[in-house]
Design a protein around this motif. Structure first.
Motif, PDB file in Angstrom:
ATOM      1  N   ARG A 486       1.010  -1.304   0.134  1.00 42.20           N
ATOM      2  CA  ARG A 486       0.050   0.080   0.048  1.00 42.20           C
ATOM      3  C   ARG A 486       0.811   1.390  -0.013  1.00 42.20           C
ATOM      4  O   ARG A 486       0.521   2.150  -0.755  1.00 42.20           O
ATOM      5  N   ASP A 490       0.798   4.191  -2.795  1.00 46.84           N
ATOM      6  CA  ASP A 490       0.428   5.529  -2.359  1.00 46.84           C
ATOM      7  C   ASP A 490       1.579   6.380  -2.962  1.00 46.84           C
ATOM      8  O   ASP A 490       1.273   7.612  -3.350  1.00 46.84           O
ATOM      9  N   THR A 498      -6.072   6.559  -1.452  1.00 44.73           N
ATOM     10  CA  THR A 498      -5.760   5.165  -1.286  1.00 44.73           C
ATOM     11  C   THR A 498      -6.218   4.369  -2.155  1.00 44.73           C
ATOM     12  O   THR A 498      -7.197   4.453  -3.063  1.00 44.73           O
TER      13      THR A 498
END
Length: 643
Positions: A486, A490, A498
Motif C-alpha cells: 500500500r 500511495d 488510497t
C-alpha cells in the motif's frame, strides 16, 4: 492478506505501472509483545510525572524482563572479548600454536557468537519494550483525548496535544529502551572492574574511580538540560499549533490573501524553536564531550600505567592488550550513560506533560448522579420514541414524534438549547418524561439522543465509515506485506487517494437513502469508489457544502429516536436548502427531531415551530403559516443585530 485484497493491489499496481519488490517470509504469528497494543486501554495517572513513569514501566515490565537477559549476555560477552584476546596472546607467546592456544581461540569464538546472539535478540526485545513504553501510553492518550475533546480544547492548544501524544510518548519509549541497556551496561562495567582488580589493583581502581566520577559529572550537566528541553518542547508545540491552524483554515487564508501573515507567524515561531534548540544544544554537546573524552583519558592512563607495569614485569603483554580493550569498550557504557541522562531529562518533561493532560476532566463523567440510592435510573421505563423532553430552567418542551423547528434571535441561544438537549456538559438540566438526565449516564443519553452541531466534523476514512460513525466496522490489522505494498502504491500515485478495496456493508441501502435525503449524491460521484471512496483528514477533498451535507446524511443514518440538528444547511444555497427541506419529512417524519434554524426552506416542512425571545422564553408555537409573523420578527432582529 486475503486473495481479494491481493488481487486489488495487483490490479492497482498494473494500472500505475508499479512492480512490487520481492518480499521475504514473515511469521504467521507474532509473539504478543511484538504486536501493536490491543485490549483494555492503560489507565494513566494524573497526579505526577513520577506516577506516569511508574505506570509505563509497569506496562513494559514483561518486555523489559524478556530483553534484559539478552542485553546482559551481549554486553558481558563484549566486555569479555578483550579478556579472551589477552588470554590467547599470552598463551601463544608461551606455548606457540598449541592445543592450549586452540582452546583459547575456541573460547574467543564462542564469546563472539554469544555476543552476536545476545545483541541481536536484545535489539528485538527493544522493539517490544518500545511498543509497550511508547505505543501503549500513546493509545491511552488517544482514547483520553477523544473522550475529552471539548474540555481539552479549552485547556490545551492543538499543538500541545499533538506534542504530548506524539513527541512525549516517543520520549517514554526511548526511556523504556534505556532501562535494559543501562542495567546491562552496569553489569559489564562491574565485570570489567572485577577482572582488572583481580589482575592489578592499580588498574582496577582507575575504573572504579573513573567511571563513577564521570557519571557524577554527567548527572550534574543534565540538570540544566531538563529546563531547556521543556522550553524547547513548548516552542515546538506552539509551532505545531501554528501549522494546525493554517491547515484548518487553508481555504480561508487563500480567500483573504492571508498567506503572508501565516508565513510571518511561522517564521517567528520557527526562530523561537531554533533559538530554544540552540539553547538545548550546549548541555547536550557537553554531555557528548564527556562521553567521548572520559574513555580516551582512561585509555591513556591505562596504557601508560600498564606499559609501566609490563616494563617492571608485573603485567603480561596479553593483560596489557586486555586492559586497552577494556578502556576502548568503556565507550559503550559511557554512551549509554550519556543517552540515559539526556533521556531522563526528556522523559521527566514528557511525563509531567502527560500527567497534566490526563488531569483534565471530561465535561461529563460517564456515570449517573442519582438522587437516591437506587443507582442509575432504569431506561426500560423510558419509551424514547414517545418521550417528551423538557428543559427545566425555561420549561421548554420538545414534543415526541414531531419535527420541531426552533427559532431564536441569537445563534448562541439556539446552540445552547441544542447542547442542553444533547447533554454536552454537566449543566444540562432537562428531563426525559419524568426522568432527570442527570440520573442517567452520559452513554445512555447519547445513545438515544444524537446532536449534530453547526460545524461539520468529517473524519478521514471511507465515506461508508464516516456515515456509519460509531457503527462502522473496525478494520482488521493489515499484514506487513499488505502495508508495504500500500505504501508503494500511495507513493506511486502522487495523490492523497488510497487504494480502494470494496467492503460492502449490510446498511449500504440505508446510507444511500440518507445521502439522497441530504442531497449529497454529488459526493458519491466525486469520490472514486463511491461509499468505498476515501475522505481526507477533516474532509479536505470535499467542499464546505459537501461536508455539511455528509454530516447531515450521517445524522439521518443514525436512525436516532431523538435527533437535534443545528443550522444543518448554513453553508448551502437556497435551492439546495429547499430540496433538503422537501425531504425532511421523508428522512425524519414520525420521529422526534429538533431543527435549530431560521431558514424558511426548512421551517416550512416542520410539524411545529417554537419561537423564543432573547431570554429564551417561548413567545410563539405553531405551524409555519400560523406564526410566520413571529418568525419574521425574530429573524429581523437577528439580521439587525448582525449588521
Amino acid at each position: 492478506m486475503t486473495p481479494e485484497v491481493e488481487a486489488r493491489l495487483n490490479e492497482e499496481a498494473q494500472r500505475l505501472g508499479v512492480t512490487f519488490p520481492p518480499m521475504g517470509r514473515t511469521p504467521r504469528r507474532w509473539w504478543r509483545m511484538w504486536k501493536v497494543p490491543t485490549g483494555p486501554v492503560l489507565d494513566l495517572p494524573s497526579d505526577s510525572g513520577k506516577a506516569v513513569r511508574q505506570r509505563i514501566v509497569a506496562a513494559a515490565r514483561s518486555a523489559i524482563i524478556f530483553s534484559l537477559p539478552f542485553h546482559i549476555l551481549g554486553t558481558v560477552c563484549s566486555a569479555l572479548v578483550p579478556w579472551a584476546m589477552g588470554r590467547a596472546l599470552d598463551t601463544v607467546i608461551a606455548t606457540g600454536l598449541s592445543r592450549a592456544f586452540a582452546v583459547d581461540a575456541g573460547l574467543f569464538v564462542l564469546i563472539v557468537v554469544l555476543m552476536a546472539v545476545g545483541d541481536a535478540t536484545g535489539h528485538i526485545g527493544q522493539s517490544a519494550v518500545y511498543n509497550a513504553a511508547a505505543l501503549t501510553p500513546r493509545r491511552a492518550l488517544g482514547h483520553r483525548t477523544a473522550s475529552r475533546a471539548r474540555a481539552l480544547s479549552r485547556s490545551h492548544s492543538t499543538g500541545d496535544i499533538v506534542a504530548v501524544v506524539s513527541t512525549d510518548t516517543r520520549a517514554t519509549g526511548q526511556y523504556g529502551e534505556l532501562i535494559a541497556e543501562g542495567l546491562s551496561a552496569i553489569a559489564s562495567v562491574s565485570l570489567i572492574a572485577y577482572l582488572m582488580l583481580s589482575q592489578s589493583v592499580t588498574m582496577g581502581l582507575l575504573v572504579l574511580f573513573g567511571v563513577p566520577l564521570s557519571l557524577m559529572i554527567l548527572a550534574a550537566v543534565s540538570r540544566p538540560l531538563e529546563k531547556r528541553q521543556e522550553k524547547a518542547r513548548d516552542e515546538e508545540a506552539s509551532l505545531t499549533t501554528v501549522c494546525a491552524d493554517a491547515v484548518q483554515g487553508l481555504r480561508i487564508l487563500r480567500g483573504i490573501g492571508g498567506e503572508k501573515s501565516y508565513a510571518a507567524a511561522y517564521h517567528r515561531q520557527s526562530e523561537a524553536v531554533r533559538a530554544a534548540s540552540v539553547h538545548v544544544a550546549g548541555p547536550i554537546a557537553l554531555l557528548t564531550t564527556i562521553r567521548v573524552a572520559v574513555p580516551l583519558i582512561l585509555s591513556v592512563l591505562i596504557v601508560g600505567v600498564g606499559a609501566t607495569l609490563v616494563y617492571r614485569g608485573q603485567l603480561s603483554s596479553g593483560q596489557l592488550l586486555s586492559y586497552y580493550g577494556y578502556a576502548i569498550y568503556l565507550r559503550y557504557p559511557m554512551w549509554i550513560a550519556k543517552q540515559f541522562f539526556e533521556g531522563w531529562a526528556r522523559v521527566r518533561v514528557a511525563t509531567r506533560r502527560i500527567a497534566q493532560l490526563c488531569a483534565v476532566p471530561p465535561d461529563i463523567a460517564n456515570t449517573a448522579r442519582p438522587h437516591s440510592d437506587e443507582g442509575e435510573a432504569s431506561t426500560t421505563d423510558i419509551a424514547w420514541e414517545d418521550a417528551q423532553l423538557r428543559i427545566d430552567h425555561n420549561d421548554l418542551n420538545l414534543k415526541p414524534r414531531l419535527i420541531t423547528g426552533l427559532v431564536t434571535p441569537k445563534p448562541a441561544l439556539g446552540q445552547a438549547i441544542a447542547r442542553a438537549y444533547g447533554y454536552v456538559d454537566e449543566t444540562a438540566d432537562f428531563h426525559i418524561d419524568s426522568v432527570a438526565a442527570s440520573d442517567l449516564s452520559y452513554d445512555t443519553v447519547r445513545s438515544h439522543i444524537v446532536l449534530s452541531e453547526a460545524s461539520p466534523q468529517v473524519f478521514s476514512g471511507t465515506l461508508r465509515d464516516d456515515l456509519l460513525a460509531a457503527q462502522a466496522t473496525i478494520p482488521t490489522a493489515q499484514g506487513v506485506t499488505e502495508n508495504i505494498r500500500r505504501l508503494i502504491l500511495d507513493s506511486a500515485s502522487n495523490t492523497e487517494d488510497t487504494v480502494i478495496i470494496p467492503a460492502p456493508h449490510p446498511r449500504d441501502g440505508e446510507l444511500l437513502r440518507a445521502l439522497s435525503w441530504a442531497h449529497a449524491d454529488d459526493v458519491l460521484s466525486s469520490l472514486p469508489g463511491g461509499l468505498d471512496g476515501y475522505l481526507n483528514e477533516k474532509g479536505r477533498n470535499l467542499s464546505g457544502g459537501q461536508r455539511q451535507r455528509v454530516v447531515l446524511a450521517r445524522a439521518y443514518a443514525t436512525n436516532a429516536p431523538i435527533l437535534i440538528l443545528v443550522d444543518p444547511t448554513s453553508a448551502l444555497d437556497s435551492h439546495t436548502e429547499a430540496r433538503i427541506g422537501a425531504d425532511l419529512q421523508s428522512a425524519r417524519g414520525g420521529r422526534t427531531t429538533l431543527v435549530v434554524t431560521q431558514s424558511p426552506h426548512l421551517l416550512r416542512h416542520c410539524d411545529e415551530i417554537v419561537v423564543l425571545d432573547t431570554h429564551g422564553v417561548e413567545i410563539a408555537r405553531g405551524t409555519y403559516d400560523d406564526i410566520a409573523d413571529s418568525i419574521e420578527r425574530i429573524a429581523g432582529k437577528k439580521e439587525g443585530g448582525t449588521q
